[in-house]
Enzyme design. Structure first.
Site, PDB file in Angstrom:
ATOM      1  N   ARG A  46      28.170  31.648   0.918  1.00 30.29           N
ATOM      2  CA  ARG A  46      29.236  32.293   0.145  1.00 30.29           C
ATOM      3  C   ARG A  46      29.649  33.633   0.753  1.00 30.29           C
ATOM      4  NH1 ARG A  46      26.645  34.971  -5.186  1.00 30.29           N
ATOM      5  NH2 ARG A  46      24.885  35.818  -4.116  1.00 30.29           N
TER       6      ARG A  46
ATOM      7  N   CYS B 253      22.678  23.772  -8.154  1.00 33.54           N
ATOM      8  CA  CYS B 253      21.366  23.595  -8.787  1.00 33.54           C
ATOM      9  C   CYS B 253      20.704  24.943  -9.090  1.00 33.54           C
ATOM     10  CB  CYS B 253      20.469  22.759  -7.882  1.00 33.54           C
ATOM     11  SG  CYS B 253      20.024  23.621  -6.353  1.00 33.54           S
TER      12      CYS B 253
ATOM     13  N   ALA C  82      19.761  26.969  -6.099  1.00 35.20           N
ATOM     14  CA  ALA C  82      20.917  27.653  -5.513  1.00 35.20           C
ATOM     15  C   ALA C  82      21.174  28.966  -6.241  1.00 35.20           C
ATOM     16  CB  ALA C  82      22.158  26.764  -5.580  1.00 35.20           C
TER      17      ALA C  82
ATOM     18  N   HIS D  59      19.491  32.000 -11.850  1.00 32.44           N
ATOM     19  CA  HIS D  59      19.717  33.449 -11.966  1.00 32.44           C
ATOM     20  C   HIS D  59      18.607  34.051 -12.828  1.00 32.44           C
ATOM     21  CE1 HIS D  59      24.285  32.351 -12.020  1.00 32.44           C
ATOM     22  NE2 HIS D  59      23.851  32.380 -10.783  1.00 32.44           N
TER      23      HIS D  59
HETATM   24 FE1  CFM Z   1      28.383  35.562 -11.139  1.00 35.89          FE
HETATM   25 FE2  CFM Z   1      30.125  33.994 -10.510  1.00 35.89          FE
HETATM   26 FE3  CFM Z   1      27.535  33.447 -10.092  1.00 35.89          FE
HETATM   27 FE4  CFM Z   1      28.808  35.331  -8.673  1.00 35.89          FE
HETATM   28 FE5  CFM Z   1      29.358  33.526  -6.734  1.00 35.89          FE
HETATM   29 FE6  CFM Z   1      30.607  32.230  -8.635  1.00 35.89          FE
HETATM   30 FE7  CFM Z   1      28.099  31.689  -8.167  1.00 35.89          FE
HETATM   31 MO1  CFM Z   1      29.882  31.015  -6.453  1.00 35.89          MO
HETATM   32  S1  CFM Z   1      30.235  36.013 -10.056  1.00 35.89           S
HETATM   33  S2  CFM Z   1      26.866  35.306  -9.590  1.00 35.89           S
HETATM   34  S3  CFM Z   1      29.068  35.665  -6.557  1.00 35.89           S
HETATM   35  S4  CFM Z   1      28.623  33.568 -11.915  1.00 35.89           S
HETATM   36  S5  CFM Z   1      31.294  32.786  -6.725  1.00 35.89           S
HETATM   37  S6  CFM Z   1      31.869  32.833 -10.400  1.00 35.89           S
HETATM   38  S7  CFM Z   1      29.623  30.351  -8.605  1.00 35.89           S
HETATM   39  S8  CFM Z   1      27.939  32.100  -6.104  1.00 35.89           S
HETATM   40  S9  CFM Z   1      26.343  31.728  -9.362  1.00 35.89           S
END
Ligand code: CFM
Length: 554
Positions: free
Chosen positions: A101, A67, A70, A205
């Site tokens: 993670r 989500c 997250a 993000h």
């Molecule tokens: Fe970038 Fe990722 Fe992500 Fe990531 Fe991650 Fe991820 Fe993620 Mo899990 S590199 S920041 S450190 S998009 S592994 S492939 S899914 S937490 S939001």
């Protein structure tokens, strides 16, 4: 079920047939939508096919996505050790976004702040949902200040907070003002990152980065950056990756001024604008921050990748080329030469056993791409890959940025209007210097996405779901499947080794040269272990009942 042999020698026609067959299970409307997200990577005129991405998952489908909360709290702010991160919401949200993670941090001394071992939450209950939770939130902020005296407190909204309308920003402002009036130097800010706010983590993000950019970046003008000072953007120090990268670059004389946000601190964010180059690891989660820093402060950005030996060396050379000093360029070559013997030794050992094996990667928004480099080095082939929540540019490259349709869900996420800072904007390179570098083949702001790096007889699938994952595994029987914890046990029950590329299970680091060696060994161990072939679920041995899914056709 087709045999493994057949599907190693499949043609694009077979892949297209498979796609048709899998989509037939869906109601027609759903099938039409999935058809745009489930692609055979057939390039026409050298261009990858257009894929639909960053759109809502259809309700009822078991998605791999997480989500918006997250993405904001867990991903971007979670790895910062000296900001107290308070989740305003039910306890589960705070708990399940807490270090799951395996993002690591290294406090500089025993006196250094490190709040990462704590999970802060207002622990909302029914009472707060009915009568409002602002009072409880303000109390929590004050309590956190009283106990920890941090320099910053961040507040994260969860779904119920958005539904009942608690104003987290007003609460943050009020307590901040009150503490500041009492002479306390503290920064308190909130994130409207309710889980449902966007279609995935990606929206989180963006919300996180916007707030860090507006509330923290640029606050510290006194920082004195080193001669070769860079920011590492989109590196989250999973399993210690950022430590490996930092050690490698430090040996070359390159300083990481600030990392967003692996092993990061509040002060690093505050001085980010003083570096001379932004290097982007994970394009998806942060490319817009690099753009904003360039517009506001004049810092150029480049794409790097420290996963895979070739990519690591290439990225190091690119940074050296940017600064252009002979001394640095030579030092980088020296460090690469120091690292290579161990890599070559490891490859000589494992490659005879991994050559020709196959992999599938379905991870977030960048790793499904980056990790393919490591598999290539082991002589392994990627049969299918895709992201959970990336956007079209991460698939097809930044050249499609202008064509991406902005829908209502994207419009929901604020785009900051940024201008050059009247006092601190300082172009790090003149236009002539940039043109000179480009003439030498140097690429600023470049990212070609996952598709152009994958073979034209592979599958690229956005927002893969459980049904499709199961079918892919059954048809192709890959030697390893890479995804996350939600997929792990289902895949393993089908007798296929499963590697988590979010948390790395208990492994890592996998970045840089040393990390590559770790990864080679881990994958060798997984794809050559016979234990998976012994796996039989009880109902496979003694089938008593059988059933199929029924989709309602509308
Ligand atoms: Fe970038 Fe990722 Fe992500 Fe990531 Fe991650 Fe991820 Fe993620 Mo899990 S590199 S920041 S450190 S998009 S592994 S492939 S899914 S937490 S939001």
């Amino acid at each position: 079920m087709a045999t493994k042999d057949k599907l190693v020698n499949f043609t694009n026609r077979d892949l297209n047939d498979l796609k048709e067959e899998l989509l037939k299970k869906y109601p027609p409307k759903v099938a039409r939508k999935r058809a745009k997200q489930f692609m055979v990577n057939e390039a026409t005129d050298g261009n990858p096919p257009e894929i639909q991405a960053n759109v809502r998952t259809i309700p009822g489908i078991i998605t791999m996505r997480g989500c918006t909360y997250a993405g904001c709290k867990g991903v971007i702010l979670g790895p910062t050790r000296d900001i107290v991160n308070i989740t305003h919401g039910p306890i589960g949200c705070g708990f399940y976004s807490w270090l799951t993670r395996r993002n690591q941090t290294k406090p500089e001394s025993n006196d250094d702040w490190n709040f990462m071992p704590y999970a802060f939450s207002t622990d909302m209950s029914e009472h707060d949902i009915v009568f409002g939770g602002e009072k409880k939130l303000k109390q929590a902020i004050r309590e956190a200040y009283e106990i920890f005296k941090p320099k910053a407190i961040a507040i994260f909204a969860t779904c119920p907070v958005g539904l009942i309308g608690d104003d987290i920003h007003a609460a943050a402002r009020e307590v901040k003002q009150d503490l500041n009036d009492k002479g306390v130097d503290i920064n308190i800010f909130g994130f409207s990152c309710e889980g449902y706010k966007g279609v995935s983590q990606s929206a989180g993000h963006h919300i996180a980065n916007n707030q860090i950019f507006s509330h923290v970046v640029g606050l510290d003008d006194d920082a004195k950056p080193a001669k070769y000072s860079i920011n590492m953007l989109g590196e989250y120090n999973i399993g210690g990756d950022a430590f490996v990268i930092e050690e490698l670059l430090n040996r070359c004389g390159i300083e990481i001024n600030s990392t967003f946000s692996g092993n990061s601190t509040y002060d690093q964010f505050a001085r980010a604008h003083t570096a001379d180059l932004n290097c982007i690891m994970c394009h998806r989660s942060i490319n817009y921050v690099a753009e904003m820093m360039e517009t506001k402060f004049g810092i150029p950005w480049i794409k790097v990748n420290f996963l895979g030996v070739d990519s690591t060396a290439k990225s190091m050379r690119k940074i050296a080329q940017y600064f252009g000093d002979k001394e640095l360029i030579e030092k980088v070559e020296e460090v690469i030469a120091e690292e290579m013997p161990a890599v070559e030794m490891a490859l000589a050992d494992i490659k005879p056993r991994t050559e020709g094996k196959t992999a599938m990667l379905f991870v977030g928004g960048s790793r499904a791409h980056h990790y393919q480099d490591l598999f290539k080095e082991m002589g392994m082939r990627t049969l299918a890959a895709g992201y959970e929540f990336a956007h079209r540019d991460d698939y097809e490259g930044r050249r499609v940025l202008g064509d991406i349709k902005v829908d209502a869900d994207s419009r929901n996420i604020e785009e900051l209007e940024v201008e050059a800072c009247p006092t601190r904007f300082k172009p790090r390179k003149t236009e002539e210097e940039k043109a000179q570098l480009e003439a030498e083949g140097f690429e600023f702001k470049g990212y070609d996405g996952i598709m152009s790096d994958m073979s034209t007889d592979s599958l690229v699938i956005d927002d893969l779901n459980q049904y499709e994952a199961d079918e892919l595994v059954k048809r192709f029987r890959p030697d390893v499947f890479c995804a996350g914890i939600k997929e792990k046990f289902g895949i393993q029950k089908m007798g296929i080794p499963m590697k988590q590329l979010h948390s790395y299970d208990s492994g890592g680091p996998y970045a840089g040269f040393k990390g590559a060696v770790n990864f080679y060994k881990e994958i060798d161990r997984l794809v050559n272990s016979r234990v998976w072939s012994f796996m039989k679920a009880p109902w496979e041995k003694n089938p008593e009942l059988s059933a199929t899914f029924v989709w309602e056709n509308n």
